[in-house]
Motif scaffolding. Structure first.
Motif, short mmCIF file in Angstrom:
data_model
loop_
_atom_site.label_atom_id
_atom_site.label_comp_id
_atom_site.label_asym_id
_atom_site.label_seq_id
_atom_site.Cartn_x
_atom_site.Cartn_y
_atom_site.Cartn_z
N THR A 139 -48.11 -9.32 76.68
CA THR A 139 -49.46 -8.77 76.71
C THR A 139 -50.53 -9.80 77.07
N PRO A 140 -50.58 -10.98 76.42
CA PRO A 140 -51.60 -11.95 76.84
C PRO A 140 -51.44 -12.39 78.29
N ALA A 141 -50.18 -12.56 78.72
CA ALA A 141 -49.94 -13.04 80.08
C ALA A 141 -50.42 -12.03 81.12
N ILE A 142 -50.01 -10.76 80.97
CA ILE A 142 -50.36 -9.75 81.98
C ILE A 142 -51.84 -9.40 81.91
N SER A 143 -52.43 -9.38 80.71
CA SER A 143 -53.83 -8.99 80.57
C SER A 143 -54.75 -10.02 81.22
N VAL A 144 -54.56 -11.28 80.85
CA VAL A 144 -55.44 -12.33 81.39
C VAL A 144 -55.21 -12.50 82.89
N LEU A 145 -53.94 -12.48 83.32
CA LEU A 145 -53.66 -12.63 84.75
C LEU A 145 -54.32 -11.51 85.56
N SER A 146 -54.20 -10.26 85.09
CA SER A 146 -54.76 -9.13 85.84
C SER A 146 -56.27 -9.24 85.96
N ALA A 147 -56.93 -9.75 84.91
CA ALA A 147 -58.38 -9.88 84.96
C ALA A 147 -58.79 -11.00 85.92
N VAL A 148 -58.12 -12.14 85.80
CA VAL A 148 -58.47 -13.28 86.66
C VAL A 148 -58.17 -12.96 88.13
N GLU A 149 -57.17 -12.14 88.37
CA GLU A 149 -56.87 -11.74 89.76
C GLU A 149 -58.02 -10.98 90.40
N GLY A 150 -58.93 -10.47 89.57
CA GLY A 150 -60.11 -9.80 90.12
C GLY A 150 -60.97 -10.73 90.95
N LEU A 151 -60.81 -12.03 90.76
CA LEU A 151 -61.55 -12.99 91.58
C LEU A 151 -61.24 -12.83 93.07
N THR A 152 -60.02 -12.39 93.37
CA THR A 152 -59.66 -12.23 94.78
C THR A 152 -60.40 -11.07 95.43
N THR A 153 -60.92 -10.14 94.62
CA THR A 153 -61.72 -9.05 95.19
C THR A 153 -63.14 -9.52 95.47
N VAL A 154 -63.54 -10.62 94.83
CA VAL A 154 -64.84 -11.21 95.11
C VAL A 154 -64.75 -12.13 96.33
N GLN A 155 -63.70 -12.94 96.34
CA GLN A 155 -63.48 -13.88 97.45
C GLN A 155 -61.98 -14.16 97.54
N PRO A 301 -57.77 -1.27 92.49
CA PRO A 301 -58.81 -0.23 92.43
C PRO A 301 -59.83 -0.44 91.31
N PHE A 302 -59.42 -1.04 90.22
CA PHE A 302 -60.35 -1.19 89.09
C PHE A 302 -61.58 -1.99 89.50
N PHE A 303 -61.39 -3.11 90.15
CA PHE A 303 -62.52 -3.96 90.50
C PHE A 303 -63.31 -3.41 91.68
N PHE A 304 -62.65 -2.63 92.53
CA PHE A 304 -63.37 -2.03 93.66
C PHE A 304 -64.24 -0.86 93.22
N LEU A 305 -64.13 -0.44 91.94
CA LEU A 305 -65.04 0.58 91.43
C LEU A 305 -66.47 0.07 91.44
N ARG A 311 -69.32 -7.16 91.31
CA ARG A 311 -67.89 -7.35 91.14
C ARG A 311 -67.58 -8.61 90.31
N LEU A 312 -68.28 -9.71 90.55
CA LEU A 312 -68.04 -10.93 89.78
C LEU A 312 -68.38 -10.73 88.29
N PRO A 313 -69.54 -10.11 87.95
CA PRO A 313 -69.80 -9.83 86.53
C PRO A 313 -68.71 -8.94 85.91
N LEU A 314 -68.17 -8.00 86.69
CA LEU A 314 -67.10 -7.14 86.17
C LEU A 314 -65.85 -7.97 85.90
N VAL A 315 -65.54 -8.93 86.78
CA VAL A 315 -64.38 -9.81 86.56
C VAL A 315 -64.57 -10.60 85.27
N LEU A 316 -65.76 -11.12 85.06
CA LEU A 316 -66.03 -11.89 83.84
C LEU A 316 -65.93 -11.02 82.60
N LEU A 317 -66.47 -9.80 82.68
CA LEU A 317 -66.40 -8.88 81.54
C LEU A 317 -64.95 -8.49 81.26
N ALA A 318 -64.19 -8.21 82.31
CA ALA A 318 -62.78 -7.84 82.13
C ALA A 318 -61.99 -9.01 81.54
#
Length: 646
Positions: A139-155, A301-305, A311-318
């Motif tokens: 759970t910690p591994a997949i949760s944190v990784l999935s959130a940090v991967e949102g950075l790729t939707t920003v850049q 799709p979550f971050f593209f919402l 998008r960057l604030p959403l990544v930080l919140l996630a």
């Protein structure tokens, strides 16, 4: 053996127990529950919908598949979370506490051990606990990784920094565990409140563009259409759909901290609507896009919402939300471990209380560092949340299946519900659980083996300790002699010296081995001899007034019984300071504590296999000393060794 004794004093619920320590207004507790309990299931929208379409078994994001998946997610939440856990299983509390071990203790306390299935029920409950450890690593591994991967939707250029960033966050999370979560916990509720409001708003923005998604998601026939059109793909998709309900058992496990009603209110009126709106929003967004663009967007799709500027604030919140979710799982691992120790399934481990007011806030260094190492190994080896999703789910669905079997025992045996109603509910739950567990079995070759391996290792250790401990107690009792015989012989053969001697013993009958050794080698006895047994009841808490019972055996000998709940902290000196009716007032400076330290000798007795005896011996050697576990002052303790064959 200097460990706590388990089991209730009788087969019925003791009258002198108290419920969990959930206190405060409904609104305050509901906000607290949102901050702690729903972190795992609340962060599922980050990766669950994505994995169903863009995971290892891809689906085309067209109307058939989007509506089918949304229908599966909605009805899974209604059946598994709302009906099974929130409406039924949460009623099966053990004096206010929940979780697999608490449910197991409730069943054991309310049924007789003569039933043929009693042993099997115990093993199922223990295996569910073992599976939790595998889940608490992923759970910690997949949760944190999935959130940090949102950075790729920003850049997209941020991709090389995803894994190092996730590792840094996780290391920091485990490093602060020793300081406790009391101060950080105050921020959890508001952050998660804002997070769930954000989920709702992001979902509504896209639902407005495609309002038909509301009816289609709630329509159960869309799930049937999905299965009838592509049964194999639909069955495989269940392995990813179940990610939307991971964390459901946390609602039950954390019931003792917040109470049943606050969790129910938070789920039904806040968390559930937010999650459903967000999943609908992700589906509506995909259906509003051209097919080619939808295939690209479904990769995250979550971050593209969110609009690009947000998008960057959403990544930080996630990321903050996933840290909170990880914190809840880590704290849950500490709590489950404490229960396992108190109930006799694990050796003593060092437990540190990080809050003077919140009894549930504990820190177990051995568990913390073991979890950190395994979580980092997972992140480094799997590298992406999609790869981790292939390993995630099988432990969760296995535990859900076991919970269904346990609650079936409660419905038919304890509550004695109408057989038709109970049978219908259990059948429904079993169909859903078996379907999800079967779909997740397909993940075994690509990572699902990991939580199963962790579960089987943990199960082996839990059952080995419980079995070895029982065998050792039997051997010690066989070698014991009646107290009355010992007292008569001591009148003429021993010199009495001033002071009090406390002999810790796991058995409430016979003479402790430490006392026999002391008599054999030192030929003296103190004026007051206390034979002290600490019993852990199969209820969470025991009221202070009923904590200590005493029996006068004559000639300055007294037998004492200290009772604690399996969620309580053990403090022997503090309990003895309240002792009455056993001679002069208790004084620590006049007291010596005698402990027996057993050394295990492997033998060919018909007890356990040699390899399990060696494993038990290793666990025995590495257990925390009884002195620290019982909070005995180091300068007042005398240890006497002996050898035992099992």
């Amino acid at each position: 053996m200097n460990i706590t004794a388990t089991g209730g004093a009788d087969g019925e619920a003791p009258d002198d127990v108290v419920h969990g320590h959930a206190q405060g207004s409904l609104a305050k507790l509901s906000v607290g529950a949102i901050g702690i309990v729903f972190g795992d299931i609340g962060t599922s929208p980050i990766y669950a919908f994505r994995e169903t379409f863009a995971g290892h078994h891809k689906l085309v994001p067209d109307a058939l598949h989007v509506y089918g998946v949304l229908s599966l997610i909605f009805w899974s939440m209604m059946i598994i979370v709302s009906l099974k856990y929130v409406s039924i299983i949460m009623k099966a509390d053990n004096k206010g506490e929940g979780g697999s071990l608490a449910l197991l203790a409730l069943i054991n306390r309310s049924t007789t051990d003569t039933r043929k299935w009693a042993k099997g029920i115990v093993l199922l409950g223990v295996f569910a606990t073992a599976l939790f450890y595998g889940d608490s690593m992923i759970t910690p591994a997949i949760s944190v990784l999935s959130a940090v991967e949102g950075l790729t939707t920003v850049q997209p250029a941020f991709e090389p920094f995803v894994v190092p960033t996730a590792i840094a966050i996780l290391i920091g999370l485990f490093l602060i565990q020793s300081r406790g979560t009391a101060k950080v916990g105050l921020l959890f509720g508001p952050i998660m409140l804002f997070y769930f409001v954000t989920l709702s708003v992001l979902g509504l923005i896209h639902i407005v563009d495609h309002p038909a998604v509301i009816y289609q998601a709630l329509n159960p026939f869309n799930a049937f259409f999905f299965f009838s059109e592509a049964p194999v793909r639909a069955f495989i998709a269940l392995g990813s759909v179940v990610l939307a309900v991971t964390g459901a058992e946390a609602l039950y496990s954390d019931m003792g901290h917040f109470g049943r009603n606050p969790i129910r209110v938070s789920w039904l009126f806040f968390v559930l609507p937010a999650l459903i709106l967000n999943y609908m929003g992700q589906g509506a967004m995909l259906l509003s896009l051209p097919p080619a663009q939808a295939i690209t967007t479904v990769q995250n799709p979550f971050f593209f919402l969110a609009p690009e500027m947000l998008r960057l604030p959403l990544v930080l919140l996630a990321t903050a939300a996933t840290i909170i979710a990880s914190q809840a799982v880590i704290s849950g691992a500490f709590s489950v471990t404490q229960q396992a120790i108190q109930l006799g399934f694990m050796p003593r481990l060092r437990i540190i209380h990080t809050s003077k007011s919140a009894a549930g806030q504990i820190y177990i260094p051995a568990i913390n560092w073991a979890l950190m190492v395994m979580v980092l190994v997972l992140v480094i080896n799997f590298r992406t949340s999609s790869n981790l999703a292939a390993a995630y789910g099988i432990a969760v669905t296995g535990a859900m299946f076991i919970d269904t079997l346990l609650i079936a025992v409660v419905l038919f045996t304890l509550w004695k519900w109408n057989r038709l109603l109970a049978g219908s509910l259990v059948t429904l739950f079993l169909i859903v659980d078996v379907a999800y567990f079967g779909a997740n079995l397909l993940k075994v070759p690509v990572g699902g083996w990991f939580p199963l391996l962790v579960g089987f290792i943990a199960f082996t250790m839990l059952t080995t300790w419980a079995r070895g401990r029982k065998l050792m107690m039997v051997r010690l009792e066989e070698e014991s002699i009646p107290v009355t015989v010992f007292i008569k012989s001591a009148r003429t053969s021993a010199v009495r010296v001033p002071g009090t001697a406390v002999f810790m013993t796991s058995s409430p009958v016979g003479v402790p081995h430490a006392l026999l050794h002391n008599m054999k080698h030192n030929k003296v006895l103190h004026e007051r001899i206390l034979l002290l047994t600490v019993r852990i009841e199969d209820v969470p808490y025991v009221v202070t007034a009923k904590r200590l019972t005493t029996e006068d055996l004559g000639d300055g000998f007294y037998r004492l019984m200290l009772r604690y709940g399996f969620m309580e902290d053990i403090d022997v000196p503090a309990a003895l300071s309240q002792m009455q009716g056993c001679g002069p007032r208790y004084k620590m400076m006049d007291t010596s504590f005698f402990l027996a330290r057993q050394t295990l000798i492997s033998s060919k007795h018909a007890g356990m296999a040699i390899w399990r005896e060696k494993l038990f011996g290793w666990m025995l050697r590495n257990a925390e000393s009884a002195m620290e576990f019982f909070k005995l002052p180091a300068n007042r303790v005398v240890e006497l060794g002996s050898q035992v064959e099992i």
